[in-house]
Design a protein around this motif. Sequence first.
Motif, PDB file in Angstrom:
ATOM      1  N   GLY A  97      49.201  37.520  41.171  1.00 56.57           N
ATOM      2  CA  GLY A  97      48.299  38.509  41.397  1.00 56.57           C
ATOM      3  C   GLY A  97      46.893  38.309  40.545  1.00 56.57           C
ATOM      4  O   GLY A  97      45.940  38.430  41.055  1.00 56.57           O
ATOM      5  N   THR A  98      46.962  37.766  39.457  1.00 54.01           N
ATOM      6  CA  THR A  98      45.787  37.679  38.463  1.00 54.01           C
ATOM      7  C   THR A  98      44.777  36.638  39.194  1.00 54.01           C
ATOM      8  O   THR A  98      43.724  36.807  39.278  1.00 54.01           O
ATOM      9  CB  THR A  98      46.163  36.914  37.183  1.00 54.01           C
ATOM     10  N   TYR A 124      47.669  50.401  43.540  1.00 51.63           N
ATOM     11  CA  TYR A 124      46.909  50.432  44.946  1.00 51.63           C
ATOM     12  C   TYR A 124      45.658  51.148  44.890  1.00 51.63           C
ATOM     13  O   TYR A 124      44.491  50.675  45.609  1.00 51.63           O
ATOM     14  CB  TYR A 124      47.890  51.125  45.898  1.00 51.63           C
ATOM     15  N   VAL A 125      45.431  52.371  44.265  1.00 53.44           N
ATOM     16  CA  VAL A 125      44.293  53.168  44.480  1.00 53.44           C
ATOM     17  C   VAL A 125      43.252  52.449  43.748  1.00 53.44           C
ATOM     18  O   VAL A 125      42.205  52.153  43.972  1.00 53.44           O
ATOM     19  CB  VAL A 125      44.435  54.383  43.970  1.00 53.44           C
ATOM     20  N   PRO A 150      47.364  40.220  47.219  1.00 53.91           N
ATOM     21  CA  PRO A 150      48.346  40.508  46.191  1.00 53.91           C
ATOM     22  C   PRO A 150      49.464  40.876  46.647  1.00 53.91           C
ATOM     23  O   PRO A 150      50.551  40.563  45.932  1.00 53.91           O
ATOM     24  CB  PRO A 150      47.423  41.549  45.243  1.00 53.91           C
ATOM     25  N   ILE A 151      49.664  41.474  47.721  1.00 56.06           N
ATOM     26  CA  ILE A 151      50.620  42.033  48.427  1.00 56.06           C
ATOM     27  C   ILE A 151      51.464  40.856  48.913  1.00 56.06           C
ATOM     28  O   ILE A 151      52.746  40.756  48.814  1.00 56.06           O
ATOM     29  CB  ILE A 151      50.562  43.299  49.449  1.00 56.06           C
ATOM     30  N   SER A 152      50.636  39.915  49.667  1.00 49.62           N
ATOM     31  CA  SER A 152      51.476  38.698  50.216  1.00 49.62           C
ATOM     32  C   SER A 152      51.856  37.799  49.071  1.00 49.62           C
ATOM     33  O   SER A 152      53.121  37.384  49.406  1.00 49.62           O
ATOM     34  CB  SER A 152      50.515  37.957  51.027  1.00 49.62           C
ATOM     35  N   LEU A 170      51.506  46.067  39.907  1.00 51.85           N
ATOM     36  CA  LEU A 170      51.042  45.175  38.829  1.00 51.85           C
ATOM     37  C   LEU A 170      49.963  44.111  39.433  1.00 51.85           C
ATOM     38  O   LEU A 170      49.018  43.901  38.647  1.00 51.85           O
ATOM     39  CB  LEU A 170      52.004  44.687  38.123  1.00 51.85           C
ATOM     40  N   ALA A 171      50.329  43.499  40.366  1.00 51.77           N
ATOM     41  CA  ALA A 171      49.601  42.522  41.061  1.00 51.77           C
ATOM     42  C   ALA A 171      48.130  43.188  41.531  1.00 51.77           C
ATOM     43  O   ALA A 171      47.341  42.369  41.364  1.00 51.77           O
ATOM     44  CB  ALA A 171      50.580  41.707  42.276  1.00 51.77           C
TER      45      ALA A 171
END
Length: 300
Positions: free
Chosen positions: A120-121, A287-288, A142-144, A192-193
Amino acid sequence: MSEGVAVATAGVDGLTPAELAAKYGLDVSGRRPSLTTYTRELWARRHFIVAFATARTTASYTSAKLGQLWQVVTPLLNAAVYYLVFGLLLGTDRGIPNYIAYLCTGIFTFQFTQSAVLSGTRAISGNLGLIRALHFPRACLPISLTIMQLQQLMISMGVLGVIILVTGEPLTAKWLLVVPTLLLQTVFNTGLALLLARWGARTTDLSQLMPFVIRTWMYMSGVFWSVQTLAAHVPKPVQTLLYLNPALVFNDLMRYSLMDTVQASSLVPHVWATAVVWTAVAGAFGYVYFWRAEDQYGRG
């Protein structure tokens, strides 16, 4: 010159540019959509998210001779090294029944979070070409990448199951608890990602710092030793902080699900409630927080 300015200001048919945009449903290019619209657009691209994750999983080990076997070999080698250091040399296995299964479960579970955070970083900074070329909700990345780590974990879980059975643990109905545990951990990791993806987009040096942060977190999460044993000898505030560690919570839940030697009495207090709260907070906030900078990714 002044006449051209006047015409441009007046617009067409006596309407200003803002009025024309409103009339024909036009919007400012690159403007951040509302959270509801953003979520709808993200859901519409769910197939792209899964396909992107699968493609990255397949391509991640193409240059290695063993290919995707490294998804299994890597955590096993880590487990062997940690068992040598912590189990044999330091003796942290004392008082822990079936330490090999205990250690392997902790490593496989924590590595899921570790890999999701580190990926994610670099989710934004490592995909600037794609971001600048195509229009899509940036949260797809980041979700993928988190889904990619989940896919790799599912392969490793088969090996972990064999290790647990070989070391003497029975196959029980508690194994079904792996499903809600992984679901909660996946949402937590995704939050977190998303959080780290926004930070990493602003500060590229974050990817160099995070491995040290993750390593420290791992040592505090009961991967190699029993936090409950340590907690009995520390002040109450420190004990509470140790028990609220989300990585420890997910480690405890996975061990309880797979190991009959791990009893409910040895888990951190209110373990399921703590896991749900961490999942909700990390997932929603991440997410937000990521969405609020949607119009900034890929610029500069």
